[in-house]
Design a protein around this motif. Sequence first.
Motif, PDB file in Angstrom:
ATOM      1  N   GLN A  13      46.645  54.325  45.447  1.00 20.59           N
ATOM      2  CA  GLN A  13      45.936  53.080  45.091  1.00 20.59           C
ATOM      3  C   GLN A  13      44.931  52.722  46.194  1.00 20.59           C
ATOM      4  OE1 GLN A  13      47.642  50.077  43.020  1.00 20.59           O
ATOM      5  NE2 GLN A  13      48.845  51.478  41.755  1.00 20.59           N
ATOM      6  N   TYR A  67      41.087  52.205  45.304  1.00 20.80           N
ATOM      7  CA  TYR A  67      40.372  50.920  45.504  1.00 20.80           C
ATOM      8  C   TYR A  67      39.218  51.110  46.487  1.00 20.80           C
ATOM      9  CZ  TYR A  67      43.264  47.802  42.766  1.00 20.80           C
ATOM     10  OH  TYR A  67      43.865  47.176  41.719  1.00 20.80           O
ATOM     11  N   ALA A  70      38.568  43.504  40.719  1.00 17.46           N
ATOM     12  CA  ALA A  70      39.402  43.304  41.912  1.00 17.46           C
ATOM     13  C   ALA A  70      40.731  42.648  41.530  1.00 17.46           C
ATOM     14  CB  ALA A  70      38.647  42.450  42.934  1.00 17.46           C
ATOM     15  N   MET A 102      44.305  44.201  41.492  1.00 17.54           N
ATOM     16  CA  MET A 102      45.235  44.330  42.631  1.00 17.54           C
ATOM     17  C   MET A 102      46.484  43.497  42.360  1.00 17.54           C
ATOM     18  SD  MET A 102      42.803  44.073  45.973  1.00 17.54           S
ATOM     19  CE  MET A 102      41.079  44.475  45.810  1.00 17.54           C
ATOM     20  N   GLY A 149      47.279  47.655  39.600  1.00 14.19           N
ATOM     21  CA  GLY A 149      46.379  48.438  40.461  1.00 14.19           C
ATOM     22  C   GLY A 149      45.694  49.559  39.704  1.00 14.19           C
ATOM     23  N   TRP A 167      37.966  56.665  42.054  1.00 11.77           N
ATOM     24  CA  TRP A 167      36.807  55.937  41.492  1.00 11.77           C
ATOM     25  C   TRP A 167      36.140  56.786  40.411  1.00 11.77           C
ATOM     26  CZ3 TRP A 167      31.496  57.140  41.577  1.00 11.77           C
ATOM     27  CH2 TRP A 167      31.148  58.283  42.308  1.00 11.77           C
TER      28      TRP A 167
END
Lengths: 534, 318, 132, 216
Positions: A72, A76, A129, A132, A136, A141
């Motif tokens: 994760q 992210y 976002a 999160m 998650g 990406w």
Amino acid sequence: MTQSGAAHGDNYLNHEKGIKSWLTTVDHKRIGVMYLFTVLAFFLVGGIFALLVRLELFSPGHTIVGPQTYNQFFSYHGTIMVFMVIIPLIPSTFGNFILPMHLGAKDVAFPRLNLLSYYLYIGGAFLAASTMAFKGIDSGWTFYAPLSLQSRASTTLVLTGAFIMGFSGIITALNFITTTHKLRAKGLTWDRLPLFIWAMYATNIIQILATPVLALTLLLLVAERVLGIGFFDPTLGGDPVLFQHFFWFYSHPAVYIMILPAMGIINEVIPVFSRKTIFSYKAMAAAIFGIAIVAFVVWGHHMFASGQSDTASFLFSLITKLVGVATGIKVFAWLATMYKGSIRFNAPMLWAMAFIFVFTVGGLTGIYLSTIATDIHLTDTYFVVAHFHYTMVGGAITGFMAGIHYWFPKIFGKMYKEGPAAVACALVFIGFNLTFFPQFIAGSRGMPRRYYDYAPEFTYLNQLSTIGSFMVAIGFVVTAIYLFQAMRNGAKAPANPWGSATLEWRTASPPPHDNFSTDPVVTAGPYDYSSIKV
Amino acid sequence: MAEHTFFGLLPPQATEIAKGVDDLFIFITAISVFFFLLVIGLMLSFARKYRAEKNPVPTDIHENLPLEILWTAIPTLILGVIFVWGFIVYKDMSAAPGSAYEIRAIGKQWLWKFQYDHGASTVGELYVPARQPVKIILTSDDVLHSLFIPDFRVKKDAVPGMYTSLWFRADEPGEHVIYCAEYCGTNHSGMLGKVIVMEPGKFEEWRSGKLDATATSNGENVPLDIQGKALTEKFGCVACHSTNGSVMVGPSFKGLYGKTETLSDNSKIVVDDAYIRESIIEPQAKVVLGFDPVMATYKGLVKEEDINAIIAYLQTLK
Amino acid sequence: MGHSADPGSTKHEHFILPDKLAFKIFFLLIVGTILTVAAAQIHIGIFNFPLAMLIASIKAYLVMSYFMGLKFDLLENKIYFLGSLLFVLIFIVLTASDLLFREVGSNNPDFIRKFEGPTSGLVAPVEPVGHE
Amino acid sequence: MAEVAVHGHHHHAHHFESSEHEFVSCKQGMWLFLLQEVLFFSPLFVAYAIFRSLYPGAFMEGHQYLDWRMGGLNTLVLISSSLSMALAVSGAQRSQTKRTVIGLSLTLFFALCFLVVKYFEYSHKLHLGISTAGFFSLPGIHDPKTPLFFSLYFVMTGLHGIHVIGGMIAIIWVLRRARRNEFNAQYNTPVEMVGLYWHFVDLVWIYLFPMLYLVG
């Protein structure tokens, strides 16, 4: 030439007061500043994830978190840095603030659409976002097909967020292209445009052509997860490699959306601080457009080992070589601009020279990856990770830092201190090379990317890299400190501190609400310093 | 193990093709270092020679066509040479010779399975004859994987629903690591394997079944729980189940045998042979409370004797 | 008051579609649709699809140039809209250069038969070869 | 942007030189938006081209379940809506507000007809078990890739349908302003822009009809 007197008291910052006036503004300068702070906030979040990834990789096996959390972290780090930071970084901050002033216009063509694109960006970014707080994301990406379809994380939510953010980029691009065509100042013909405008124009063309393809690809992924349309899902007859084609058709032009504006800033900074006009203006503009066009025909070099046919690999490898030539022309032209100039080493120039150093390494390592034979060994290893960080962080972020130090007096009307700026530049530069050069070696020795646990032989290289990443973090913190400090009580900035010839320096800093008290008339080229004393 | 080549920048060269790729790699490095030094050298010398104090009056230069043509033509020429050289090397890499010995490789969430023409199949260990072309036919059962053998400089994605292939000819016997190079989920970094290159004669022996493919290399009479321990490492169980009690992706093996576990539907069961066997074949059937149903099935990969060995090993972990 | 440098790009007569022309175009479009359907009935194999696309493109040309007034619009707008088709073409041609030229792959029937069908997807998953 | 005064006289935005300058800029912005729409639909055309050349059998078998008469009817409906929109736009350019209102209303009506025909098509198919590949349950299918054809059919016509709905919302917005007599020969930018968008939606359907319904 400069008209600082008239707009002394009243400028775009204190034209209207209160948070409501900022949130509903249609002034391109205020929207640019809002973007600046929002994008830098996400840069901080993405940076923290980067440090967490580097901490976990400090030693093989379990260091601070388990494999799922690590996956994760890097997912992210990638998603935030690509979609929320580095794509809008220069086009929406300096593009919004500087482009209309470079053209001598009062505002962009469609101011209300400009505000809409800011809120689309904020909406999409917070939606993405917010995952999160839920489950998650764990498919990187790139969201490659079978894994992103089976992932139990909240992938659908982040895809919708990225979809919305895509339209923010499209509308900004549409706005800037129309502004460049229709709102140029009197006498500002196409061959007198600053190269930053050429770079922004090429970036906008790429954005408006490539981002819709990403939008639909993300929509297809959501449809795949929800409706099971089977385009990319092998169990329903689809082909995962087809997804890679759709994804990279956007994502390679996207890396040029990131690097071209940075090249535009370097095209502005080097002539000003060498007191010399840019070398071969026409060739530079042509090189920018050459890169923009070639950007759309090379995406297959990301897929040499993905089961792509040899015919396609041959074509993509051949065409990718052209990018090297166009980039070479630009780097050599920058050097030729410095030749026999009268160079002053202010902060923007230091960052511009750091850009040339780091971008040259990034460009040269691209040769390994565009040649199929060596790419088979190097793709999906840390060699590739180092390559795209050298070009993206080394290119776009360093270009942005040159830009923020160059236009800081114009945006905030205050001067920052040169001492800490040089220290910060050195810290980030050394830390950056310490972080990513060892990764070239780890990659060529065969360490695959996105690895939670690696063979003991790579430990030393990863430890160097982690130390380097914390140095970069400290460098950026130092930068933030002296810039915020300058914002509050820095010395008042003159209208034209660097002695530049482009239009934004003809008005006060910070500029009045309507940019120019009297409409500027352009009589000379953008880099003609004969009539301007330093 | 042969040492690394080219100042330790590249893994050992175990095939002819690897030598060809490395020569090209070294050529590109030479070109890159030269241009890097040229660009940075020029930049620093200009910065020193033409700084404001030393050269207050800049000379007005707009362009220089011959110079521009030069710095466009030379890079194009060099990149052309690199492309042609690269294409020549790649032509050998992509087309496997007709006489290649074919082995099927199946990537599966977090292990590699190899199937040979004589019927045997091994997990994580690829047995190949030395000095003979071997062609690996790749596919995947679930998500994208990528078979990457650094010492052979080969890499190819395993795409579900599609066949891809790579080939190599190993020079001498030895062992080489196999990585998975395409991100495939939780245990992507644990999906390792080994290429075991044997003398052709010994390979024929193995192939005709004298050596049991799944026995550990030191022969037959290994106690069951020791075999079980080796199997939990080979099948990647220990990547998600710890043996020291710490909670990882899955519950820990320590003290697991005979323990009463509460399942995700809050029912209770005693961990016995049947539960372990079922959790290996149908992991999603009874998931322990608080754990994600991430584990993929091992049906068709694990033989009955392997399950017995694993159970024997679990009994020793009090 | 910002004003554009080359006035040429803002001054252009405002194109107004005469009614008679509008109905003529409408009629041509109806004929085009009938032609499209008729063309589909005659089976000329490989040429059916290009023919259908040709008729559709003629209809598209009519809508673009008259109803949307692109014929009388600025050159830059023409370049933008028709230029986008070039990038769609690049997208199709280069993607096809991969998917249609794979020698080892999902679309290679003889390769599949050699290995008793693919391991996953609609056809039954692979059974382990020989004695397992 | 455009601050519209009560008695219909339009003031162009302060950063434009004249309303003519503003109109030309808006039109360029619209054409750029349509350029982006072409690219937005392009992956579907790529998927169509790839899947059709890889699995011709699936397209042959699949298209028999599509009723080309419904598709043909929809094509005529959309072409008529293009005509009524074109007449509405030329009406606004000639300050004939009544004709603009009628034209826009007719276009809205045709758009509604299009969606109704689409509704019947979809419900009939879903009832038969024809849907996207994941939920496909029609018996008697020979080619394993035919569900992929229907996935393509639903995604292409679905995305087009969403654009038709978007167009209807825009037409309603312009229709309300036209009824308040806000458009005349000097200021009719919104009508022209919505007209451009609507013709684009018709343009996409002109290609979709032969591609999906009339597989030769």
